[in-house]
Every structure is written in C-alpha cells, then in structure tokens.
Design a protein around this motif. Structure first.
Motif, mmCIF file in Angstrom:
data_model
loop_
_atom_site.group_PDB
_atom_site.id
_atom_site.type_symbol
_atom_site.label_atom_id
_atom_site.label_comp_id
_atom_site.label_asym_id
_atom_site.label_seq_id
_atom_site.Cartn_x
_atom_site.Cartn_y
_atom_site.Cartn_z
ATOM 1 N N ASN A 157 0.821 -1.219 0.000
ATOM 2 C CA ASN A 157 0.000 0.000 0.000
ATOM 3 C C ASN A 157 0.855 1.269 0.000
ATOM 4 O OD1 ASN A 157 -3.157 -0.537 0.480
ATOM 5 N ND2 ASN A 157 -1.975 -2.162 1.478
ATOM 6 N N GLY A 158 2.148 1.103 -0.273
ATOM 7 C CA GLY A 158 3.020 2.263 -0.397
ATOM 8 C C GLY A 158 3.482 2.866 0.910
ATOM 9 N N ILE A 159 3.306 2.139 2.023
ATOM 10 C CA ILE A 159 3.721 2.637 3.331
ATOM 11 C C ILE A 159 5.107 2.075 3.642
ATOM 12 C CG2 ILE A 159 3.158 2.792 5.785
ATOM 13 C CD1 ILE A 159 1.147 4.161 3.917
ATOM 14 N N LEU A 160 6.099 2.970 3.720
ATOM 15 C CA LEU A 160 7.479 2.539 3.955
ATOM 16 C C LEU A 160 7.995 2.970 5.324
ATOM 17 C CD1 LEU A 160 8.976 3.375 0.431
ATOM 18 C CD2 LEU A 160 7.936 1.244 1.229
ATOM 19 N N ASP A 161 7.148 3.619 6.100
ATOM 20 C CA ASP A 161 7.533 4.082 7.436
ATOM 21 C C ASP A 161 6.552 3.523 8.452
ATOM 22 O OD1 ASP A 161 8.242 5.370 9.759
ATOM 23 O OD2 ASP A 161 8.458 7.347 8.835
ATOM 24 N N ILE A 162 7.068 2.864 9.489
ATOM 25 C CA ILE A 162 6.209 2.241 10.492
ATOM 26 C C ILE A 162 5.357 3.260 11.226
ATOM 27 C CG2 ILE A 162 7.673 2.323 12.570
ATOM 28 C CD1 ILE A 162 5.958 -0.813 11.178
ATOM 29 N N ALA A 163 5.787 4.520 11.227
ATOM 30 C CA ALA A 163 5.042 5.579 11.916
ATOM 31 C C ALA A 163 3.793 6.000 11.155
ATOM 32 C CB ALA A 163 5.943 6.796 12.144
ATOM 33 N N GLU A 164 3.627 5.515 9.917
ATOM 34 C CA GLU A 164 2.495 5.923 9.088
ATOM 35 C C GLU A 164 1.339 4.924 9.132
ATOM 36 O OE1 GLU A 164 3.781 6.766 5.150
ATOM 37 O OE2 GLU A 164 5.412 8.098 5.777
ATOM 38 N N ILE A 165 1.376 3.978 10.072
ATOM 39 C CA ILE A 165 0.285 3.003 10.189
ATOM 40 C C ILE A 165 -1.001 3.719 10.595
ATOM 41 C CG2 ILE A 165 -0.549 0.979 11.448
ATOM 42 C CD1 ILE A 165 2.306 0.072 11.771
ATOM 43 N N ARG A 166 -2.082 3.389 9.918
ATOM 44 C CA ARG A 166 -3.395 3.963 10.226
ATOM 45 C C ARG A 166 -4.422 2.838 10.370
ATOM 46 N NH1 ARG A 166 -0.277 7.251 10.949
ATOM 47 N NH2 ARG A 166 -0.144 9.397 10.164
ATOM 48 N N GLY A 167 -5.522 3.162 11.002
ATOM 49 C CA GLY A 167 -6.544 2.165 11.281
ATOM 50 C C GLY A 167 -7.061 1.473 10.043
ATOM 51 N N PHE A 168 -7.246 2.221 8.950
ATOM 52 C CA PHE A 168 -7.798 1.610 7.740
ATOM 53 C C PHE A 168 -6.863 0.559 7.159
ATOM 54 C CE2 PHE A 168 -5.181 4.950 5.890
ATOM 55 C CZ PHE A 168 -4.686 4.377 4.725
ATOM 56 N N LEU A 169 -5.540 0.693 7.413
ATOM 57 C CA LEU A 169 -4.592 -0.311 6.942
ATOM 58 C C LEU A 169 -4.727 -1.607 7.735
ATOM 59 C CD1 LEU A 169 -1.494 2.012 6.513
ATOM 60 C CD2 LEU A 169 -2.766 0.883 4.665
ATOM 61 N N VAL A 170 -5.004 -1.476 9.015
ATOM 62 C CA VAL A 170 -5.227 -2.652 9.851
ATOM 63 C C VAL A 170 -6.499 -3.364 9.415
ATOM 64 C CG1 VAL A 170 -5.600 -3.487 12.207
ATOM 65 C CG2 VAL A 170 -4.006 -1.594 11.790
ATOM 66 N N VAL A 171 -7.537 -2.578 9.162
ATOM 67 C CA VAL A 171 -8.818 -3.153 8.721
ATOM 68 C C VAL A 171 -8.650 -3.876 7.392
ATOM 69 C CG1 VAL A 171 -11.155 -2.609 7.964
ATOM 70 C CG2 VAL A 171 -10.210 -1.463 9.970
ATOM 71 N N SER A 172 -7.964 -3.251 6.437
ATOM 72 C CA SER A 172 -7.801 -3.871 5.120
ATOM 73 C C SER A 172 -6.934 -5.127 5.204
ATOM 74 C CB SER A 172 -7.180 -2.873 4.137
ATOM 75 O OG SER A 172 -5.892 -2.453 4.578
ATOM 76 N N PHE A 173 -5.980 -5.150 6.153
ATOM 77 C CA PHE A 173 -5.150 -6.344 6.332
ATOM 78 C C PHE A 173 -5.994 -7.529 6.777
ATOM 79 C CE2 PHE A 173 -2.539 -8.849 9.424
ATOM 80 C CZ PHE A 173 -1.765 -9.517 8.479
ATOM 81 N N PHE A 174 -6.889 -7.294 7.711
ATOM 82 C CA PHE A 174 -7.737 -8.391 8.185
ATOM 83 C C PHE A 174 -8.761 -8.787 7.131
ATOM 84 C CE2 PHE A 174 -5.992 -7.385 12.343
ATOM 85 C CZ PHE A 174 -5.880 -8.644 12.904
ATOM 86 N N GLU A 175 -9.150 -7.870 6.265
ATOM 87 C CA GLU A 175 -10.033 -8.236 5.155
ATOM 88 C C GLU A 175 -9.321 -9.196 4.218
ATOM 89 O OE1 GLU A 175 -11.139 -4.519 3.457
ATOM 90 O OE2 GLU A 175 -12.754 -4.147 4.902
ATOM 91 N N VAL A 176 -8.026 -8.990 4.008
ATOM 92 C CA VAL A 176 -7.233 -9.910 3.182
ATOM 93 C C VAL A 176 -7.148 -11.277 3.853
ATOM 94 C CG1 VAL A 176 -4.930 -10.381 2.268
ATOM 95 C CG2 VAL A 176 -5.887 -8.075 2.102
ATOM 96 N N LEU A 177 -6.870 -11.285 5.169
ATOM 97 C CA LEU A 177 -6.752 -12.551 5.889
ATOM 98 C C LEU A 177 -8.055 -13.338 5.848
ATOM 99 C CD1 LEU A 177 -4.634 -11.815 9.105
ATOM 100 C CD2 LEU A 177 -3.899 -12.740 6.918
ATOM 101 N N ILE A 198 -8.508 -3.706 15.299
ATOM 102 C CA ILE A 198 -8.261 -5.151 15.338
ATOM 103 C C ILE A 198 -9.544 -5.859 15.751
ATOM 104 C CG2 ILE A 198 -6.907 -6.978 16.439
ATOM 105 C CD1 ILE A 198 -4.737 -4.902 16.982
ATOM 106 N N PRO A 199 -9.967 -6.883 15.038
ATOM 107 C CA PRO A 199 -11.225 -7.568 15.379
ATOM 108 C C PRO A 199 -11.173 -8.190 16.768
ATOM 109 C CG PRO A 199 -10.076 -8.696 13.575
ATOM 110 C CD PRO A 199 -9.313 -7.465 13.870
ATOM 111 N N THR A 200 -12.295 -8.166 17.453
ATOM 112 C CA THR A 200 -12.431 -8.774 18.781
ATOM 113 C C THR A 200 -13.482 -9.877 18.731
ATOM 114 O OG1 THR A 200 -14.067 -7.103 19.423
ATOM 115 C CG2 THR A 200 -11.762 -6.650 19.966
#
Length: 398
Positions: free
Chosen positions: A143-163, A196-198
């Motif tokens: 998703n073009g994110i190369l810095d760990i400080a740029e993590i956002r909630g929507f990236l976490v959500v989209s990751f779990f959608e992939v899983l 993160i899903p609960t």
C-alpha cells in the motif's frame, strides 16, 4: 487432537482423488503417523494446531529437509488450516508471505521478536506472531507505506479483510492476538488497536474428564500408592490445583510458605503472580520428597532429575511423561488423551461441578481473564443435554 484427526482425514480423502499407487499411499500413511506423533506433545501443551504445523514446516525448511514426504504433508495441512482447501506446493508458492519484501522493516521485526523472547514466549508463539507481522508489513509495503510511523486504522482493517479471504475464521483470532501485541509494542493505542477484530471465533472442543473409577484410582495413588514421592507431589499439584507443567518445572523452594500454607509463584505464561493454598495432601507429598528422596543440591528448584548430576527438569515434557507413566500404571484413559493438560482440565472441571464460580476457577488456573475458563462449561454433559433436547422431547412429534 480432534481437530488434528479431522485435518488428517481430509488429507487422506484428498489422496484418494489423486490416483496414487499403493506404495505412495502407504508412504503418506506413514507420514501421517509421524506428523501425528510430532504434533501430539505441542497440542497437549495447549499450542494451537496452526501454530504447531507452521513451526514444524519451518523447522524442515531451515534444516533443508523439504524433499522428505513429511514436508508436503505439513504444507497441505497449513494450506487447509489457512484456506479451507487443499492443494500441493502451498508453502513453495507462498513463501513470500513469510519473507519481508521491504528491508526497511527488518530492524523493527527483529526487535519485536527479541522482545517476545524476553517475555518468555514459546517458539511456537514467536513463529506464529512472526508470520502474521511479516504479512502485515508486506501489506503496508503493498500500500506504499514505507515508514512504520504511518500506520493507520484503515490499513489494519484492510489487512484483516485480506486474511479473511485466505484464513479460516477460527485462525483470525491468532492474527488478532499477534497484531495487538505488535501494535502495542510499537506504542499505538486508541483507534489503531480498535481496528483489530475482537470476539473472534475459536475452536472449542469438549473437555474430557476422568471417570469416577479413574478419579478414585488417582486419589488413592497419591495418598496410598507405592510410587516415588516426587511423582506423587507432581501429580498432586496438577490433580488438585491444576498448575501448568511449565510452572511445576520452575517451582522453587522459596515459593513454598510452610507457615502460611501457600504456594506463590509468577506464572511463565501470563507473568502474573499466583497464590494457591498448599493443601495438606500436597504439602505432605512435597515434604516427604524433600526429606526422603531429593539429594543435596545448590539448585533452588523443588523438583530435580533422579539421575546425576540431578539438574532441573529439561522441560515441561518431563512432567507430562511422569503423569503419563502413572496413568499407564493405573490403566487410566488407555488410548485416550492423558497427561498434565488433561489433569489440569479435570481439576477445573471438578471445581465447576462443585459449583465453584468461574471467576474463582479462572484465578486458580492463572488465566488473565474468564474467557479461556468458559471452555470448562463443556464438561457439564448432564446439564447440557436438556438444553439441547428439551425443545424436541417436550410435545414434539417423533
């Protein structure tokens, strides 16, 4: 073990569709027996099946043994556990998912794994978390994110959608746990963690209990049997208090307060302090062992090996072996699940049947919260049957 048996049955059915020769089918049958044997111990110690399978597969990769027949067996098992289907060369086609695509993330991944090791996490847990976090970091890179400080909630959500598209639902819980640990380690909180899903579904087997005759045989053995006092002391700690095998291995002399009649120690799994009553039967067994059997040693561990140089137990598998031998001697649970984990289940189940609140049982077992303890409600067979059958046998036409 039930989940393992179910997965192996799927693989056997898969083999029947491939028109293999009898010799090849025999080789796979031998492979399944080997895999079942290798996975038995980690499963009995509470390791999730998917974690154990991935660990064994990675061990073969690191040892360069991907050509032996056990490797494709683990590959297919992991494929089925993560996708719900079976096809060949799963690990070969998907090795990039466990390898970082971006070198800039290598340091943070290494530091996170070192942090897990410092917390005393098992190799199974570390490998499982490494796999999930690596996939997440690759997701960031995609998703073009190369810095760990740029993590956002929507990236976490989209990751779990992939899983969710490639993992079975009961394994999402493992990924959620890994991500919660990783993001917490990075210092994220609030909305990021809420992404993160609960309440993820989990595999909930029926917990086995000892039969009345088996229960009586164990109690009689502890109080009147002819075995070593060391064996009786270890068995009593699991049988009466449900203490984890690893905590029995690490138990030290200073953890026993003979005046206050308590056992207090920091649990290896949760890192929480646990204080339990030193019941007379347990105290008597430990005392007899210390006075009559334990040889002089500068080591402070309560339980030492019988053979020179009388060191601390090499691992908690020793506890399982000791209890397994007692079960075999008493002909208890022949060809069924046995060992320290089963005895721990039984200790909790007895408390539940005596109407001890789940909160109290949770504290006794050293759970961080009550959720893992609710699994022991499955032992209430007689109470569960009416809940399932009552709508049908009350006025229903058969």
């Amino acid at each position: 073990m039930e989940q393992l048996s179910a997965v192996l049955k799927v693989l056997q059915e898969y083999d029947q569709t491939r028109y293999l020769s009898k010799a090849t089918l025999r080789l796979y049958e031998l492979s399944y027996l080997r895999v079942e044997k290798e996975l038995k111990h980690p499963l009995e110690e509470g390791i999730e099946l998917i974690e154990a399978v991935r660990h064994q597969a990675n061990e073969l990769i690191e040892q360069g043994k991907t050509s032996i027949i056990a490797y494709p067996t683990y590959s297919r098992m992991l494929c089925y556990l993560e996708t719900g289907t079976v096809y060949d060369k799963y690990l070969i086609h998907n090795t990039t998912k466990t390898v970082l695509n971006q070198d800039s993330y290598s340091l943070v991944l290494y530091q996170f794994l070192t942090y897990l090791q410092s917390e005393g996490k098992s190799s199974f847990t570390i490998e499982s978390y490494r796999n999930v976090v690596t996939q997440f970091l690759n997701h960031l890179n995609a998703n073009g994110i190369l810095d760990i400080a740029e993590i956002r909630g929507f990236l976490v959500v989209s990751f779990f959608e992939v899983l969710r598209g490639i993992w079975v639902s009961t394994n999402i819980r493992i990924a959620a746990s890994a991500m919660r640990k990783f993001l917490g380690y990075l210092g994220y909180e609030g909305a990021i963690l809420q992404a993160i899903p609960t309440n993820c579904p989990r595999h909930t087997p029926i917990i086995p209990m000892l039969e009345a005759e088996e229960n009586a045989a164990l109690a009689h053995y502890i109080c009147h049997g002819d075995g070593f006092w060391r064996t009786k002391a270890i068995l009593s700690l699991v049988y009466y208090l449900g203490i984890r095998a690893v905590d029995i291995t690490n138990l030290k002399l200073e953890n026993i307060d003979w005046v206050k009649e308590t056992l207090s120690f920091v649990q290896s799994k949760t890192r929480n302090l646990l204080v339990l009553p030193l019941l007379p039967v347990i105290g008597n067994c430990i005392q007899r062992y210390l006075l009559e059997e334990r040889l002089e040693s500068n080591l402070r561990y309560v339980f030492l090996s019988l053979l020179p140089p009388h060191q601390k137990f090499s691992g908690h598998s020793v506890i399982y072996a000791i209890i397994r031998n007692v079960f075999a001697e008493l002909s208890i649970r022949t060809s069924k699940q046995k060992g320290s984990r089963m005895s721990r289940h039984h200790a909790a189940s007895k408390q539940l049947q005596n109407w001890v609140p789940l909160g109290t049982i949770s504290n006794m077992l050293g759970h961080k919260n009550m959720d893992p303890t609710t699994i022991y409600a499955t032992v209430e067979y007689e109470k569960l049957k009416p809940c399932c059958l009552e709508p049908y046998y009350k006025g229903a036409a058969l």
